[in-house]
Design an enzyme around this catalytic site. Structure first.
Site, PDB file in Angstrom:
ATOM      1  CG  ASP A  79      -2.305  -0.469   1.001  1.00  0.00           C
ATOM      2  OD1 ASP A  79      -2.755  -0.423  -0.161  1.00  0.00           O
ATOM      3  OD2 ASP A  79      -2.948  -0.903   1.971  1.00  0.00           O
ATOM      4  NE  ARG A 109      -0.789   2.231   3.896  1.00  0.00           N
ATOM      5  CZ  ARG A 109      -1.156   3.337   3.245  1.00  0.00           C
ATOM      6  NH1 ARG A 109      -2.422   3.726   3.238  1.00  0.00           N
ATOM      7  NH2 ARG A 109      -0.275   4.067   2.607  1.00  0.00           N
ATOM      8  NE  ARG A 158      -8.059   3.010   7.389  1.00  0.00           N
ATOM      9  CZ  ARG A 158      -7.459   2.713   6.241  1.00  0.00           C
ATOM     10  NH1 ARG A 158      -6.332   3.293   5.917  1.00  0.00           N
ATOM     11  NH2 ARG A 158      -7.971   1.817   5.421  1.00  0.00           N
ATOM     12  CG  HIS A 187      -7.630   8.200   4.490  1.00  0.00           C
ATOM     13  ND1 HIS A 187      -7.048   7.258   3.682  1.00  0.00           N
ATOM     14  CD2 HIS A 187      -7.023   8.086   5.700  1.00  0.00           C
ATOM     15  CE1 HIS A 187      -6.130   6.585   4.363  1.00  0.00           C
ATOM     16  NE2 HIS A 187      -6.090   7.075   5.592  1.00  0.00           N
ATOM     17  CB  CYS A 282      -4.577   8.028  -2.195  1.00  0.00           C
ATOM     18  SG  CYS A 282      -6.235   8.225  -1.595  1.00  0.00           S
TER      19      CYS A 282
HETATM   20  N1  ARG Z   1      -5.247   0.763   0.718  1.00  0.00           N
HETATM   21  C1  ARG Z   1      -4.934   2.005   1.319  1.00  0.00           C
HETATM   22  C2  ARG Z   1      -5.455   2.034   2.753  1.00  0.00           C
HETATM   23  O1  ARG Z   1      -6.526   1.514   2.987  1.00  0.00           O
HETATM   24  C3  ARG Z   1      -5.514   3.134   0.532  1.00  0.00           C
HETATM   25  C4  ARG Z   1      -5.101   4.477   1.027  1.00  0.00           C
HETATM   26  C5  ARG Z   1      -5.820   5.580   0.362  1.00  0.00           C
HETATM   27  N2  ARG Z   1      -5.179   6.807   0.675  1.00  0.00           N
HETATM   28  C6  ARG Z   1      -5.796   7.950   0.933  1.00  0.00           C
HETATM   29  N3  ARG Z   1      -5.058   9.008   1.170  1.00  0.00           N
HETATM   30  N4  ARG Z   1      -7.096   8.017   1.030  1.00  0.00           N
HETATM   31  O2  ARG Z   1      -4.821   2.546   3.633  1.00  0.00           O
END
Ligand code: ARG
Length: 308
Positions: A79, A109, A158, A187, A282
């Site tokens: 990612d 991550r 998040r 996000h 992203c």
């Molecule tokens: N697969 C990544 C996650 O879930 C995607 C991140 C998307 N990034 C963003 N800035 N919205 O963390």
């Protein structure tokens, strides 16, 4: 049908930031796990197509005069291509750059941060943490954007609310928190994109009711996206270079409004990256947001969250 609003306020000014980005070259982009509703390990990106789309995005940004710096992707971090989440970079008033590293919500991550920290430090950035390796507040930089009088920070899925206090104190800024509640807009950058000093793409459907109201009050001239538009086109996950909006898709109605405001729309296809749940924003991390210019400096900071 929403009518197009002609530009009424001549005091609306271009964003001064958005001309310098960090990106991660997708050499190990895969869907190994599912940490958002878009991800399905049975639906893998095509590496050649992903590489072509990413090159075209970087070429577009450079063609618009933006500086783009490239980080290598770790093999164990599929990612990491979503560079927006590596950290929140801000240039201090004296010119010294500082980055608050992300503390990812999901352990899958967290290894990205170590590589990103070294990359920034090697370029003269000071670095700090609000939490790390599972201890302390989670912060993912795709939740934080300078707009108006504050750093606007999404929290919930998040980033944790506690991180807002750390950011306000450490950076000396006003933080306006917005609570994200939509599982598909995990996000803030999936629901909010600053366009200039008065305008932004907004999707209030991503937020709880008090935060949706707060967002609408924050943006003098909002361009409202429906839940459907935000989720199916990723249109809010766009970036702005001067008067050009670089978008993964642009619904007709949205294009008409942007053009009447004097923006040029450039659509770049990044469909392979939608499989991981991210798009143009992203994939890019702005490095030129400047304290005192793009965000007012407040000695001890301040956090404002909407009342229930
Ligand atoms: N697969 C990544 C996650 O879930 C995607 C991140 C998307 N990034 C963003 N800035 N919205 O963390």
């Amino acid at each position: 049908m929403t009518a197009v609003t002609e530009s009424t306020d001549p005091t609306s000014t271009e964003l001064a930031w958005g001309r310098h980005y960090a990106v991660v070259e997708p050499t190990h982009f895969r869907i190994d796990y599912a940490i958002n509703p878009f991800m399905d390990p049975d639906v893998q990106p095509d590496p050649a197509r992903a590489s072509d789309q990413w090159q075209a995005l970087v070429g577009t940004l450079r063609g618009l005069g933006a500086r783009v710096d490239v980080l290598a992707q770790r093999e164990d971090a599929p990612d990491m291509v979503y560079a927006m989440n590596l950290g929140l970079g801000l240039v201090r008033p004296g010119g010294d750059p500082h980055v608050v590293m992300s503390h990812m919500r999901y352990p899958q991550r967290r290894m990205e941060t170590g590589s990103a920290q070294q990359w920034f430090a090697g370029r003269g950035w000071t670095t700090s943490y609000v939490g790390r390796e599972g201890v302390g507040a989670h912060l993912e930089a795709g939740d934080a954007f300078a707009f108006g009088d504050a750093l606007v920070v999404g929290y919930g899925p998040r980033t944790e609310e506690l991180a807002l206090k750390h950011l306000a104190l450490e950076l000396g800024v006003r933080v306006r928190g917005l609570r994200l509640t939509h599982p598909g807009m995990y996000h803030l950058d999936l629901a909010f994109c600053p366009l200039d000093s008065r305008r932004a793409l907004v999707c209030p459907a991503a937020l709880d009711a008090p935060s949706a109201r707060a967002l609408m009050e924050l943006v003098p001239e909002p361009l409202v996206l429906t839940e459907q538009e935000a989720l199916t086109t990723f249109a809010a996950n766009s970036i702005v270079v001067g008067r050009t909006v670089v978008m993964p898709a642009c619904p007709t109605r949205v294009r008409a409004q942007l053009e009447s405001w004097g923006f040029e729309v450039v659509v770049v296809e990044v469909s392979e990256f939608h499989k991981g749940g991210g798009s143009v924003r992203c994939l890019t991390n702005p490095l030129d947001i400047t304290l005192g210019r793009d965000l007012p400096v407040l000695a001890r900071g301040e956090v404002i969250t909407p009342l229930e």
